[in-house]
Design an enzyme around this catalytic site. Structure first.
Site, PDB file in Angstrom:
ATOM      1  N   GLY A   1      -3.238  66.341 -27.926  1.00 42.89           N
ATOM      2  CA  GLY A   1      -4.576  65.743 -28.031  1.00 42.89           C
ATOM      3  C   GLY A   1      -5.661  66.703 -27.568  1.00 42.89           C
TER       4      GLY A   1
ATOM      5  N   GLU B   1       4.890  61.773 -17.808  1.00 48.01           N
ATOM      6  CA  GLU B   1       5.480  60.889 -18.803  1.00 48.01           C
ATOM      7  C   GLU B   1       6.842  61.457 -19.205  1.00 48.01           C
ATOM      8  OE1 GLU B   1       3.729  60.885 -22.809  1.00 48.01           O
ATOM      9  OE2 GLU B   1       3.797  58.716 -22.647  1.00 48.01           O
TER      10      GLU B   1
ATOM     11  N   GLY C   1      -0.237  60.668 -30.012  1.00 46.15           N
ATOM     12  CA  GLY C   1       0.769  61.647 -29.604  1.00 46.15           C
ATOM     13  C   GLY C   1       0.563  62.016 -28.154  1.00 46.15           C
ATOM     14  N   SER C   2       0.996  63.208 -27.797  1.00 44.30           N
ATOM     15  CA  SER C   2       0.967  63.614 -26.393  1.00 44.30           C
ATOM     16  C   SER C   2      -0.440  64.056 -25.985  1.00 44.30           C
ATOM     17  CB  SER C   2       1.943  64.764 -26.184  1.00 44.30           C
ATOM     18  OG  SER C   2       1.592  65.838 -27.029  1.00 44.30           O
ATOM     19  N   THR C   3      -0.700  64.010 -24.693  1.00 38.86           N
ATOM     20  CA  THR C   3      -1.996  64.435 -24.176  1.00 38.86           C
ATOM     21  C   THR C   3      -2.216  65.921 -24.441  1.00 38.86           C
ATOM     22  OG1 THR C   3      -2.135  62.663 -22.563  1.00 38.86           O
ATOM     23  CG2 THR C   3      -3.369  64.658 -22.049  1.00 38.86           C
TER      24      THR C   3
ATOM     25  N   GLU D   1      -5.031  58.540 -29.161  1.00 35.81           N
ATOM     26  CA  GLU D   1      -4.150  57.664 -28.378  1.00 35.81           C
ATOM     27  C   GLU D   1      -3.084  58.570 -27.791  1.00 35.81           C
ATOM     28  OE1 GLU D   1      -4.864  54.621 -28.080  1.00 35.81           O
ATOM     29  OE2 GLU D   1      -5.834  53.930 -29.916  1.00 35.81           O
TER      30      GLU D   1
ATOM     31  N   CYS E   1       4.672  54.539 -25.754  1.00 36.35           N
ATOM     32  CA  CYS E   1       3.537  55.116 -25.021  1.00 36.35           C
ATOM     33  C   CYS E   1       3.139  54.230 -23.850  1.00 36.35           C
ATOM     34  CB  CYS E   1       2.371  55.305 -25.974  1.00 36.35           C
ATOM     35  SG  CYS E   1       2.083  53.853 -26.972  1.00 36.35           S
TER      36      CYS E   1
ATOM     37  N   LYS F   1      -0.202  62.679 -41.776  1.00 41.47           N
ATOM     38  CA  LYS F   1       0.784  63.704 -41.418  1.00 41.47           C
ATOM     39  C   LYS F   1       1.750  63.060 -40.431  1.00 41.47           C
ATOM     40  CE  LYS F   1       2.010  66.555 -38.682  1.00 41.47           C
ATOM     41  NZ  LYS F   1       3.390  66.496 -38.113  1.00 41.47           N
TER      42      LYS F   1
HETATM   43  P1  NAP Z   1       3.266  65.162 -30.130  1.00 40.12           P
HETATM   44  O1  NAP Z   1       4.173  66.287 -29.905  1.00 40.12           O
HETATM   45  O2  NAP Z   1       1.936  65.162 -29.495  1.00 40.12           O
HETATM   46  O3  NAP Z   1       3.109  65.041 -31.715  1.00 40.12           O
HETATM   47  C1  NAP Z   1       2.376  64.026 -32.339  1.00 40.12           C
HETATM   48  C2  NAP Z   1       1.989  64.463 -33.726  1.00 40.12           C
HETATM   49  O4  NAP Z   1       1.102  65.566 -33.651  1.00 40.12           O
HETATM   50  C3  NAP Z   1       3.169  64.932 -34.573  1.00 40.12           C
HETATM   51  O5  NAP Z   1       2.966  64.546 -35.900  1.00 40.12           O
HETATM   52  C4  NAP Z   1       3.080  66.434 -34.412  1.00 40.12           C
HETATM   53  O6  NAP Z   1       3.726  67.154 -35.423  1.00 40.12           O
HETATM   54  C5  NAP Z   1       1.590  66.637 -34.444  1.00 40.12           C
HETATM   55  N1  NAP Z   1       1.118  67.897 -33.880  1.00 40.12           N
HETATM   56  C6  NAP Z   1       1.739  68.722 -33.005  1.00 40.12           C
HETATM   57  N2  NAP Z   1       0.963  69.789 -32.744  1.00 40.12           N
HETATM   58  C7  NAP Z   1      -0.168  69.655 -33.462  1.00 40.12           C
HETATM   59  C8  NAP Z   1      -1.359  70.430 -33.616  1.00 40.12           C
HETATM   60  N3  NAP Z   1      -1.554  71.572 -32.960  1.00 40.12           N
HETATM   61  N4  NAP Z   1      -2.329  69.978 -34.441  1.00 40.12           N
HETATM   62  C9  NAP Z   1      -2.175  68.820 -35.114  1.00 40.12           C
HETATM   63  N5  NAP Z   1      -1.070  68.046 -35.012  1.00 40.12           N
HETATM   64  C10 NAP Z   1      -0.084  68.453 -34.191  1.00 40.12           C
HETATM   65  O7  NAP Z   1       3.901  63.786 -29.707  1.00 40.12           O
HETATM   66  P2  NAP Z   1       5.389  63.292 -30.009  1.00 40.12           P
HETATM   67  O8  NAP Z   1       6.292  64.174 -29.241  1.00 40.12           O
HETATM   68  O9  NAP Z   1       5.606  63.159 -31.451  1.00 40.12           O
HETATM   69  O10 NAP Z   1       5.316  61.802 -29.418  1.00 40.12           O
HETATM   70  C11 NAP Z   1       5.370  61.534 -28.073  1.00 40.12           C
HETATM   71  C12 NAP Z   1       4.003  61.392 -27.437  1.00 40.12           C
HETATM   72  O11 NAP Z   1       3.195  60.454 -28.142  1.00 40.12           O
HETATM   73  C13 NAP Z   1       4.042  60.853 -26.039  1.00 40.12           C
HETATM   74  O12 NAP Z   1       3.216  61.613 -25.194  1.00 40.12           O
HETATM   75  C14 NAP Z   1       3.500  59.442 -26.145  1.00 40.12           C
HETATM   76  O13 NAP Z   1       2.917  58.906 -25.016  1.00 40.12           O
HETATM   77  C15 NAP Z   1       2.541  59.579 -27.227  1.00 40.12           C
HETATM   78  N6  NAP Z   1       2.289  58.282 -27.849  1.00 40.12           N
HETATM   79  C16 NAP Z   1       1.109  57.641 -27.575  1.00 40.12           C
HETATM   80  C17 NAP Z   1       0.843  56.398 -28.125  1.00 40.12           C
HETATM   81  C18 NAP Z   1      -0.450  55.683 -27.868  1.00 40.12           C
HETATM   82  O14 NAP Z   1      -0.793  54.767 -28.601  1.00 40.12           O
HETATM   83  N7  NAP Z   1      -1.212  56.061 -26.861  1.00 40.12           N
HETATM   84  C19 NAP Z   1       1.781  55.814 -28.962  1.00 40.12           C
HETATM   85  C20 NAP Z   1       2.981  56.484 -29.215  1.00 40.12           C
HETATM   86  C21 NAP Z   1       3.204  57.725 -28.652  1.00 40.12           C
HETATM   87  P3  NAP Z   1       5.278  67.597 -35.205  1.00 40.12           P
HETATM   88  O15 NAP Z   1       6.069  66.370 -35.283  1.00 40.12           O
HETATM   89  O16 NAP Z   1       5.563  68.529 -36.304  1.00 40.12           O
HETATM   90  O17 NAP Z   1       5.349  68.227 -33.851  1.00 40.12           O
END
Ligand code: NAP
Ligand code: MG
Length: 477
Positions: free
Chosen positions: A231, A381, A226-228, A248, A282, A173
């Site tokens: 997560g 962040e 994705g975001s904490t 992650e 990230c 996804k």
């Molecule tokens: P996000 O809002 O957490 O979204 C990540 C993914 O999760 C997207 O595909 C999102 O779909 C999906 N999602 C959202 N709500 C969900 C739910 N309730 N159940 C299942 N999936 C759901 O993160 P982002 O805004 O795309 O990316 C930024 C974040 O990613 C930052 O916090 C960054 O630190 C983190 N990140 C971490 C790493 C690492 O390796 N640690 C690497 C890259 C990024 P939608 O797109 O439709 O919202």
């Protein structure tokens, strides 16, 4: 351009018939209208992945044959690198040279795990008594991979490559902002000859498609980046089916410059540490901790470089700062910049929104000095091109400041003192520490977080193990 769902090696619209728009953040142009999967489509994709897993068409292949198919997919991806990189830049806004690196890294990740297939053995263990006891690594089953928009293909590859190598099947996804390269990857896997259902892609929103994948009883593991906050939600939703998880999550990584460092190198490392990928990384070195004795010198050199780092057309070869991924993300970054000023940090470079040719969601390369550890920009962040500079007086304070965070994803240490470099690297609670370098990745080196940056690891043998169950078999002799 592929814009339908990719399920069982076939393209199909969403059951609801709904589609959503994908925009180029650098030009504000509409790029594509993509099938919007929801729970019904996740059901279909999981059924395809489950059927492929149960039929053993993928996991039952000889390990060498499975590896060969992954090598073939890597070759096909390499041959389509220009097309894939262009698509990544159009949907994400990052400079083209960065997208090319992302695609070649994905080729490398695929090759790395393809190579593991026929080398990933179990072991025998010396138990008491008259037994032969051996350990098998068996594929966990159906993997739900949920990824963000910052490295759309690359981070997806951190999941699908080891999962497929282990013999699992995958439902991916992608993030709503960036589904296009994931879909193209579906085409590549089908062309490489993966059986139907081994790899599926369902674009759609997190709250619908994502959440359905996490709660699905036929999914064995969720591998999420994705975001904490998302997560945390995923942990709750996964509890009902006791799913395995790799998370992650976010970061607020410290990049520490000691007074004995090669200052010019450290300044370059601080710059790329925060501004590569527009800070939407990230592991971005978003907290620059500098020995007070060299702080003014470091900030001055960094600000001078920063003023030359202008937002530009991502397709221009000289551009080193692309567009932020969306208007929403741009607004969020600008709000943090406002908060930093209000809380008393000193703006020394950037600070404003920008456009290129009158369009796009750009943010200037921004540096704040005199940041206190209690300020919002030292704690949260931002996920944009904004650096917070904090001063310290000795090694102990540097380590304490570095660890003063709910996150623990990565860190940088700049010093010529080898003892200090190792000491500090060991004292920092983070999954990766870079010494006299920053933002280095390799498929062989595990990557992931301590604390609220998550658990489990992508990459390396560790990630491969994370897509397997361990089974102990006892044979009475
Ligand atoms: P996000 O809002 O957490 O979204 C990540 C993914 O999760 C997207 O595909 C999102 O779909 C999906 N999602 C959202 N709500 C969900 C739910 N309730 N159940 C299942 N999936 C759901 O993160 P982002 O805004 O795309 O990316 C930024 C974040 O990613 C930052 O916090 C960054 O630190 C983190 N990140 C971490 C790493 C690492 O390796 N640690 C690497 C890259 C990024 P939608 O797109 O439709 O919202
Ligand atoms: Mg999001």
């Amino acid at each position: 351009m592929r814009t339908d769902l990719f399920i069982g090696n076939e393209w199909a619209p969403a059951a609801s018939g709904r589609r959503f728009d994908v925009q180029n953040p650098a030009t504000e142009e509409l790029l594509a209208s993509v099938a919007e999967g929801d729970a019904a489509d996740i059901d279909r994709a999981v059924a395809a992945a489950r059927a492929c897993f149960e039929s053993a068409e993928w996991r039952g292949l000889s390990a060498r044959k499975r590896g060969a198919l992954l090598f073939k997919a890597a070759d096909l991806l390499a041959s389509r690198l220009p097309e894939m990189a262009e698509l990544e830049t159009r949907q994400n806004g990052k400079p083209l040279f960065e997208s090319k690196i992302d695609v070649s890294s994905t080729v490398e990740t695929l090759r790395y795990y393809a190579g593991w297939c026929d080398k990933f053995g179990g072991e025998t263990v010396p138990v008491d008594g008259n037994f032969l006891t051996y350990i098998r690594h068996e594929p966990i089953g159906v993997i739900g991979a949920i990824v963000p928009w910052n490295f759309p293909l690359n981070i997806a590859g951190w999941k699908f490559a080891p999962a497929l190598a282990a013999g699992c099947t995958v439902v991916l996804k992608p993030a709503s902002e960036t589904p296009l390269t994931a879909l193209l990857m579906g085409e590549i896997f089908a062309e490489a000859g993966l059986p139907a259902g081994a790899f599926n892609v369902v674009p759609g929103h997190g709250s619908t498609a994502g959440s359905a994948l996490v709660r699905h009883p036929d999914v064995d593991k969720i591998s999420f980046t994705g975001s904490t906050s998302v997560g945390q939600r995923i942990m709750q939703d996964a509890a009902g089916t006791v799913k395995r998880l790799t998370l992650e999550l976010g970061g607020k990584s410290p990049n520490i410059i000691f007074d004995d460092a090669d200052i010019a190198a450290a300044v370059r490392g601080a710059q790329t540490g925060i501004f590569y990928g527009k800070g939407e990384v990230c592991a971005a070195g978003s907290r620059l901790l500098v020995d007070r004795k060299v702080k003014d010198q470091v900030v001055e050199q960094l600000a001078a470089r920063c003023r030359k780092l202008l937002p530009g057309d991502p397709f221009d070869k000289t551009t080193r700062l692309g567009a932020v991924v969306s208007k929403k993300q741009q607004e969020s970054v600008l709000e943090y910049i406002g908060t930093a000023s209000n809380e008393g940090a000193t703006l020394v470079a950037g600070g404003k929104a920008a456009t290129v040719n009158g369009k796009g969601f750009f943010v200037e390369a921004t540096i704040f000095d005199d940041v206190a550890p209690t300020m919002t920009i030292a704690r949260e962040e931002i996920f944009g091109p904004v650096l917070a500079v904090l001063a310290f007086d000795d090694e102990e304070e540097a380590v304490a400041l570095a660890n003063q965070s709910m996150y623990g994803l990565a860190a940088g240490v700049w010093s010529r003192d080898i003892g200090r470099a190792h000491r500090v690297a060991h004292a920092i609670r983070a999954g990766t520490v870079w010494v006299n370098t920053y933002n280095m990745y390799d498929p062989a080196a595990p990557f992931g977080g301590y604390k609220q940056s998550g658990f489990g690891r992508d990459l390396g043998r560790t990630a491969l193990e994370g897509y397997t169950e361990t089974k102990s078999v006892w044979i009475a002799l």
